[in-house]
Design a protein around this motif. Structure first.
Motif, short mmCIF file in Angstrom:
data_model
loop_
_atom_site.label_atom_id
_atom_site.label_comp_id
_atom_site.label_asym_id
_atom_site.label_seq_id
_atom_site.Cartn_x
_atom_site.Cartn_y
_atom_site.Cartn_z
N ALA A 171 0.84 -1.20 0.00
CA ALA A 171 0.00 0.00 0.00
C ALA A 171 0.88 1.24 0.00
O ALA A 171 1.79 1.37 0.82
CB ALA A 171 -0.92 0.00 1.22
N LEU A 172 0.60 2.14 -0.92
CA LEU A 172 1.33 3.41 -0.95
C LEU A 172 1.07 4.18 0.33
O LEU A 172 -0.05 4.20 0.85
CB LEU A 172 0.90 4.23 -2.17
CG LEU A 172 1.20 3.63 -3.54
CD1 LEU A 172 0.66 4.53 -4.65
CD2 LEU A 172 2.71 3.42 -3.71
N GLY A 173 2.12 4.79 0.87
CA GLY A 173 1.97 5.57 2.08
C GLY A 173 2.15 4.78 3.36
O GLY A 173 1.97 5.33 4.45
N THR A 174 2.51 3.49 3.26
CA THR A 174 2.63 2.63 4.44
C THR A 174 3.90 1.80 4.38
O THR A 174 4.26 1.28 3.32
CB THR A 174 1.41 1.67 4.56
OG1 THR A 174 0.21 2.44 4.58
CG2 THR A 174 1.50 0.85 5.82
N VAL A 175 4.55 1.67 5.54
CA VAL A 175 5.70 0.77 5.67
C VAL A 175 5.36 -0.24 6.77
O VAL A 175 4.65 0.07 7.71
CB VAL A 175 6.99 1.54 6.01
CG1 VAL A 175 7.35 2.48 4.88
CG2 VAL A 175 6.85 2.31 7.32
N CYS A 176 5.90 -1.45 6.62
CA CYS A 176 5.54 -2.53 7.54
C CYS A 176 6.75 -3.37 7.91
O CYS A 176 7.75 -3.41 7.19
CB CYS A 176 4.49 -3.44 6.91
SG CYS A 176 2.97 -2.61 6.40
N ALA A 177 6.63 -4.06 9.04
CA ALA A 177 7.64 -5.01 9.48
C ALA A 177 6.93 -6.19 10.14
O ALA A 177 5.90 -6.01 10.79
CB ALA A 177 8.61 -4.36 10.46
N ALA A 178 7.49 -7.38 9.97
CA ALA A 178 6.90 -8.59 10.55
C ALA A 178 8.00 -9.45 11.13
O ALA A 178 9.08 -9.55 10.55
CB ALA A 178 6.11 -9.37 9.49
N SER A 192 2.59 -1.75 11.29
CA SER A 192 2.60 -0.84 10.14
C SER A 192 2.69 0.59 10.64
O SER A 192 2.19 0.92 11.71
CB SER A 192 1.35 -1.04 9.28
OG SER A 192 0.19 -0.62 9.98
N LEU A 193 3.33 1.43 9.82
CA LEU A 193 3.50 2.85 10.13
C LEU A 193 3.23 3.67 8.88
O LEU A 193 3.49 3.20 7.76
CB LEU A 193 4.92 3.14 10.61
CG LEU A 193 5.37 2.55 11.94
CD1 LEU A 193 6.88 2.66 12.08
CD2 LEU A 193 4.68 3.25 13.10
N PRO A 194 2.78 4.90 9.03
CA PRO A 194 2.70 5.79 7.87
C PRO A 194 4.10 6.03 7.31
O PRO A 194 5.09 6.04 8.06
CB PRO A 194 2.11 7.08 8.45
CG PRO A 194 1.46 6.66 9.73
CD PRO A 194 2.26 5.53 10.25
N VAL A 195 4.21 6.20 6.00
CA VAL A 195 5.52 6.35 5.38
C VAL A 195 6.28 7.55 5.94
O VAL A 195 7.52 7.55 5.97
CB VAL A 195 5.37 6.44 3.84
CG1 VAL A 195 4.70 7.75 3.43
CG2 VAL A 195 6.71 6.25 3.16
#
Length: 237
Positions: A186-193, A208-211
């Motif tokens: 998703a544009l505008g979002t960064v994630c980690a797992a 998830s965090l906003p970009v």
């Protein structure tokens, strides 16, 4: 209904089972009424009869299991809420089950918006941190099977739609380490797992965090790894 509940409560006070007469006395019911209720409750599976004594049946056991699952889910959600508050990020719990990515729960808040599922999470595992983390825990054949059923595609400008590139990326994931993803789903979002593997269970907890907060992703992922490591049994029940 109230009389039936009183009778079930009476059964619960006799751990070695009880006769109809004992249950009638315990529940304060006429013997005729007790016999009628016992027949009905036995027929419905709430009670079972063995050698003239009555015990809880399979239907009551099912209620107990459902109550236990609800309690465990509430406990797990509470842990996820604590992760959300400490990390300042939306938190996700997912598993790989029956050949598919299954999102189990999402905890977000006013300042921690969740990722909107605009493309099916199950068919876009190559594009988000949750899916990449789960696939990285599978064997080579299972990965190929999944990606043959859900072919990679470039759903954003940052997504790789090349199967070989996705497989190389999965091979490069180090066990127990976080998987990071930046605007691939998703544009505008960064994630980690972070991965969770106990026995045959393949699971992950992600954030998830906003970009705009992308510089926080690495430190938050490392912190997530340390926190989940201390509480991971709760995520695989």
């Amino acid at each position: 209904m109230q009389r039936a509940l009183r009778l079930l409560e009476a059964v619960g006070t006799h751990t070695q089972g009880a006769t109809a007469k004992q249950l009638a006395r315990s529940a304060g019911l006429p013997l005729g009424t007790t016999y009628h209720l016992l027949r009905t409750l036995t027929h419905e599976g709430y009670l079972r009869r063995d050698d003239g004594r009555f015990y809880f049946g399979a239907s009551v056991d099912g209620i107990r299991r459902a109550d236990t699952r609800q309690s465990e889910h509430a406990d797990l959600r509470g842990r996820m809420e604590r992760l959300r508050d400490e990390l300042g990020a939306a938190v996700y719990h997912a598993v790989y089950q029956d050949g598919e990515v299954r999102m189990m729960d999402v905890v977000s808040g006013p300042g921690q918006p969740p990722v909107e599922e605009w493309a099916d999470f199950r068919s876009t595992a190559h594009a988000h941190a949750v899916g990449l983390c789960l696939l990285s825990q599978l064997g080579a054949e299972e990965r190929l099977d999944h990606l043959s059923r859900h072919r990679p595609s470039a759903i954003t400008p940052s997504t790789s739609g090349d199967l070989r590139a996705v497989l190389r990326r999965l091979d490069a994931v180090r066990p127990t380490m976080p998987v990071l993803e930046r605007q691939e789903y998703a544009l505008g979002t960064v994630c980690a797992a972070v991965p969770i593997t106990v026995g045959s269970v393949v699971a992950t907890v992600a954030i998830s965090l906003p970009v705009e907060q992308g510089d926080r992703l690495g430190p938050a992922a490392a912190r997530l790894r340390s926190l989940v490591g201390a509480m991971f049994p709760a995520f695989v029940r």
